[in-house]
Design a protein around this motif. Structure first.
Motif, PDB file in Angstrom:
ATOM      1  N   PHE A 368       0.937  -1.032  -0.056  1.00  0.00           N
ATOM      2  CA  PHE A 368      -0.060   0.083  -0.035  1.00  0.00           C
ATOM      3  C   PHE A 368       0.878   1.179   0.076  1.00  0.00           C
ATOM      4  N   THR A 369       0.312   2.549  -0.275  1.00  0.00           N
ATOM      5  CA  THR A 369       1.117   3.631  -0.228  1.00  0.00           C
ATOM      6  C   THR A 369       0.224   4.624   0.495  1.00  0.00           C
ATOM      7  N   ALA A 370       0.852   5.526   1.624  1.00  0.00           N
ATOM      8  CA  ALA A 370       0.060   6.277   2.141  1.00  0.00           C
ATOM      9  C   ALA A 370       0.910   7.761   1.671  1.00  0.00           C
ATOM     10  N   LYS A 371       0.283   8.585   0.998  1.00  0.00           N
ATOM     11  CA  LYS A 371       0.714   9.870   0.411  1.00  0.00           C
ATOM     12  C   LYS A 371       0.612  10.945   1.388  1.00  0.00           C
ATOM     13  N   LYS A 372       1.455  11.906   1.201  1.00  0.00           N
ATOM     14  CA  LYS A 372       1.620  13.378   2.345  1.00  0.00           C
ATOM     15  C   LYS A 372       0.140  13.679   2.572  1.00  0.00           C
ATOM     16  N   GLY A 373      -0.045  14.154   3.816  1.00  0.00           N
ATOM     17  CA  GLY A 373      -1.483  14.434   4.048  1.00  0.00           C
ATOM     18  C   GLY A 373      -2.631  13.458   4.315  1.00  0.00           C
ATOM     19  N   GLU A 374      -2.307  12.188   3.849  1.00  0.00           N
ATOM     20  CA  GLU A 374      -3.378  11.305   3.768  1.00  0.00           C
ATOM     21  C   GLU A 374      -3.386  10.670   5.360  1.00  0.00           C
ATOM     22  N   THR A 375      -4.618  10.174   5.656  1.00  0.00           N
ATOM     23  CA  THR A 375      -4.726   9.461   7.060  1.00  0.00           C
ATOM     24  C   THR A 375      -5.007   8.129   6.322  1.00  0.00           C
ATOM     25  N   VAL A 376      -4.044   7.146   6.909  1.00  0.00           N
ATOM     26  CA  VAL A 376      -4.346   5.884   6.499  1.00  0.00           C
ATOM     27  C   VAL A 376      -4.522   4.828   7.929  1.00  0.00           C
ATOM     28  N   ALA A 377      -5.729   4.006   7.822  1.00  0.00           N
ATOM     29  CA  ALA A 377      -6.244   3.610   9.104  1.00  0.00           C
ATOM     30  C   ALA A 377      -5.777   2.029   8.917  1.00  0.00           C
ATOM     31  N   PHE A 378      -5.731   1.098  10.102  1.00  0.00           N
ATOM     32  CA  PHE A 378      -5.644  -0.177  10.007  1.00  0.00           C
ATOM     33  C   PHE A 378      -6.379  -0.897  11.034  1.00  0.00           C
ATOM     34  N   ILE A 379      -7.345  -1.759  10.412  1.00  0.00           N
ATOM     35  CA  ILE A 379      -8.218  -2.479  11.179  1.00  0.00           C
ATOM     36  C   ILE A 379      -8.113  -4.030  10.963  1.00  0.00           C
ATOM     37  N   GLY A 380      -8.539  -4.782  12.098  1.00  0.00           N
ATOM     38  CA  GLY A 380      -8.610  -6.002  11.821  1.00  0.00           C
ATOM     39  C   GLY A 380      -8.549  -6.890  13.453  1.00  0.00           C
ATOM     40  N   SER A 381      -9.047  -8.074  13.227  1.00  0.00           N
ATOM     41  CA  SER A 381      -9.027  -8.872  14.573  1.00  0.00           C
ATOM     42  C   SER A 381      -7.759  -8.734  15.237  1.00  0.00           C
ATOM     43  N   THR A 382      -7.815  -9.138  16.548  1.00  0.00           N
ATOM     44  CA  THR A 382      -6.767  -9.183  17.314  1.00  0.00           C
ATOM     45  C   THR A 382      -5.877 -10.267  17.020  1.00  0.00           C
ATOM     46  N   GLY A 383      -4.509 -10.007  16.898  1.00  0.00           N
ATOM     47  CA  GLY A 383      -3.556 -10.819  16.073  1.00  0.00           C
ATOM     48  C   GLY A 383      -3.493 -10.936  14.664  1.00  0.00           C
ATOM     49  N   SER A 384      -3.940  -9.930  14.005  1.00  0.00           N
ATOM     50  CA  SER A 384      -3.997  -9.974  12.643  1.00  0.00           C
ATOM     51  C   SER A 384      -2.646  -9.347  12.017  1.00  0.00           C
ATOM     52  N   GLY A 385      -2.066  -8.468  13.015  1.00  0.00           N
ATOM     53  CA  GLY A 385      -0.716  -8.143  12.615  1.00  0.00           C
ATOM     54  C   GLY A 385      -0.497  -6.637  12.454  1.00  0.00           C
ATOM     55  N   LYS A 386      -1.840  -5.772  12.967  1.00  0.00           N
ATOM     56  CA  LYS A 386      -1.813  -4.562  12.897  1.00  0.00           C
ATOM     57  C   LYS A 386      -0.690  -3.821  13.545  1.00  0.00           C
ATOM     58  N   SER A 387      -0.464  -3.991  14.683  1.00  0.00           N
ATOM     59  CA  SER A 387       0.695  -3.342  15.258  1.00  0.00           C
ATOM     60  C   SER A 387       1.912  -3.788  14.707  1.00  0.00           C
ATOM     61  N   THR A 388       2.295  -4.920  14.363  1.00  0.00           N
ATOM     62  CA  THR A 388       3.541  -5.487  13.642  1.00  0.00           C
ATOM     63  C   THR A 388       3.760  -4.638  12.418  1.00  0.00           C
ATOM     64  N   LEU A 389       2.984  -4.373  11.690  1.00  0.00           N
ATOM     65  CA  LEU A 389       3.048  -3.692  10.537  1.00  0.00           C
ATOM     66  C   LEU A 389       3.538  -2.271  10.471  1.00  0.00           C
TER      67      LEU A 389
END
Length: 593
Positions: A368-389
């Protein structure tokens, strides 16, 4: 053990050399005193000897004793100074080395072990350095020099002294065989008791909430008993040393005088028995030999004391070297800036990640790409790897496969300081340090300027925390306890968020950083962030749909893979995982509005 001494500075080696000179002088003076004793004994037994000669020999003997005392004081001072500066440097080196570790190295050693190595282990090394010059260096010099002095003064006495030395060496060797493994285990058990204590103090609220005090006490008692049992074994084994040494010294003195009596009697039975000087020579040699023999045994006693300390210090030195010799798996690159014209952009190119030792990857094929000024959110079940990412961006870990780019440059190519100056990071668990509100918000610097009071206040206002801070005693100078135990979870999170805002970075990373906030504060904070941090990129990990509904791009993770990507309404229509999460939190009317 010797390997750790490579960290000594030339100045300390110079002091050690000076200390060696004073040790040699001290030993020479100690071994000179029996010579004057021989002279005094001869004079007192020789008819017609002048009293002034006896006084003169006694005076020289006293001067030798005073000179030896002065040498001991100087050597003690030099040894203490070397040990103190050396241990100070080791502590700094350990702290700096641990500071450079990634989470992989931290987890490998464990926090409790690193604390023990930085405190208890360095203390053991400091003690051995302090005593080293005074005992390890002095004892062999004195023993060898004393043996050369007694050589030729009677083979019977020499053989007796040799037997006593062999008994000492045999005793020490046997003890070391049994005690050395226990010293190694003692350090591991010290780590264990530190871990148990740390766990209990950190989780005290949970312990009390579950009435688990007795359970924790049992855990501590078990660890304490193991450590105490091992210490008792080693101490009891080492206590045997002193009685054995005392018996050997007393027995050697008795043997020397018994043999001396026999030799004097034998001299009396010789044809020239009337020759008093012959018996006098034997008697004087006996007195002097006994003095030298005691110094030989004392030398081995000093070495024995070191044998008590050396095994544990050797284990400690090895544990310190293990940390200092560990190379962090995350190393600096040479790049300080991103590509020209690219600012605040984060790109993941087919990124996969697997924790060290894990069988399966936690992330697979993330792009994925997050460009300048954008807000990119991550969601998923517990243990899906959000914090690791998102932890791959500031390089808490490095991607196993693929590339993580910041401003068009692979994060592995960045100088770490330059990379982290681009990022404002708020961890999942807010961390506060002992100090004030101001020192926690203005923590560190952005590599250019220190933070002003106005910047700290602006950051706190943006984080919706100025209301409770201004009510605290002292305002922005109000005291914060270690770990932020004197503020609530929501207050702690807002201070942590203000810390990231204060840096004015290119990229914000919020790792589930709004979870302790009520919905009203959450909404107000996100609104203030949108206004006051316009033009910066925000990466948000969240569990609440309400927190991320307005994000420019929402990435849905499931078992380490991207299963949905797009805006809120698109995902409601096209992504079943996202829709399931959303419907579990909000009504259909709330989701559509």
């Amino acid at each position: 053990m010797l390997k750790i001494f490579k960290y000594l500075k030339p100045k300390e080696c110079f002091f050690a050399g000076i200390g060696l000179i004073f040790i040699v002088a001290q030993v020479w003076l100690d071994l000179k005193m029996p010579d004057y004793m021989y002279e005094i004994t001869t004079l007192t037994q020789t008819p017609g000897s002048a009293m002034k000669d006896i006084w003169m020999a006694g005076g020289y003997m006293l001067l030798c004793a005073l000179g030896s005392l002065a040498g001991a004081i100087i050597v003690g001072y030099l040894a203490a100074r070397i040990a103190a500066s050396f241990s100070q440097r080791l502590r700094s080196m350990l702290f700096n080395k641990v500071d450079s570790f990634s989470m992989e190295e931290i987890n490998r050693f464990s926090t409790s072990s690193l604390i023990t190595r930085s405190t208890n282990d360095i203390t053991q090394v400091q003690m051995i350095v302090t005593m080293g010059l005074q005992l390890i260096v002095k004892a062999p010099i004195m023993a060898i020099w004393a043996i050369t002095k007694i050589a030729g003064k009677g083979y019977e006495w020499t053989v007796t002294t040799g037997i006593a030395v062999l008994i000492v060496l045999l005793t020490v060797s046997l003890l070391m065989v049994f005690v050395m493994p226990k010293f190694r285990r003692m350090q591991i058990l010290t780590d264990n008791i530190t871990r148990v204590t740390r766990e209990n103090l950190t989780g005290l609220r949970v312990v009390r909430a579950y009435n688990a005090e007795s359970y924790q006490e049992d855990k501590f008692e078990k660890a304490n008993e193991e450590l105490t049992g091992t210490q008792l074994f080693t101490n009891r084994a080492m206590v045997v040393m002193m009685p054995v040494m005392t018996i050997i010294m007393s027995g050697l003195s008795l043997a020397i005088y018994w043999i001396g009596a026999y030799l004097i009697d034998a001299a009396s039975m010789m044809p020239n028995a009337a020759d008093v000087p012959e018996k006098l020579v034997v008697f004087s040699n006996m007195v002097v030999f006994s003095q030298y023999a005691m110094q030989v045994i004392m030398s081995f006693m000093m070495l024995t004391m070191m044998f008590i300390m050396l095994p544990r210090a050797g284990v400690s030195a090895k544990r310190i070297n293990e940390v200092l010799d560990t190379e962090p798996c995350i190393v600096d690159g040479g790049v300080n800036e991103g590509l020209p014209g690219v600012v605040g952009e984060v790109t993941f190119n087919n990124v996969s990640f697997k924790y060290p030792g894990a069988a399966e990857p936690i992330l697979e094929g993330i792009s994925f790409t997050a460009k300048k000024g954008e807000t990119v959110a991550f969601i998923g079940s517990t243990g899906s790897g959000k914090s690791t990412l998102i932890n791959l961006i500031p390089r808490f870990f490095d991607a196993t496969e693929g590339e993580v780019l910041v401003d068009g440059v692979n994060v592995k190519d960045y100088n770490l300081e330059s990379l982290l100056n681009k990022i404002g990071y708020v961890p999942q668990k807010a961390v506060l340090f002992k100090g004030t509100v101001g020192s926690n918000v203005g923590y560190g610097d952005n590599g250019v300027d220190k933070f002003t009071e106005d910047e700290v206040q602006w950051a706190m206002i943006t984080a919706q925390g100025s209301d409770f801070v201004e009510k605290m005693d002292g305002g922005y100078n109000a005291s914060i306890a270690q770990g932020g135990t004197n503020v609530s979870g929501g207050q702690k999170q807002r201070i942590a968020i203000a810390r990231a805002i204060c840096r004015r970075p290119e990229i914000y990373i919020f790792d589930d950083s709004f979870s302790a906030l009520d919905y009203k504060t959450d909404r107000a904070l996100r609104k203030a962030l949108k206004v006051n941090t316009r033009g910066t990129t925000a990466l948000i990990v969240a569990q609440r749909i309400g927190t991320i509904m307005d994000a420019d791009q929402i990435i849905v993770l499931d078992e380490g893979k991207i299963v949905g990507k797009g805006a809120h309404k698109e995902l409601l229509r096209d992504c079943s995982v996202y829709k399931e999460i959303a419907m579990s939190q909000l009504s259909e009317e709330e989701l559509i509005s």
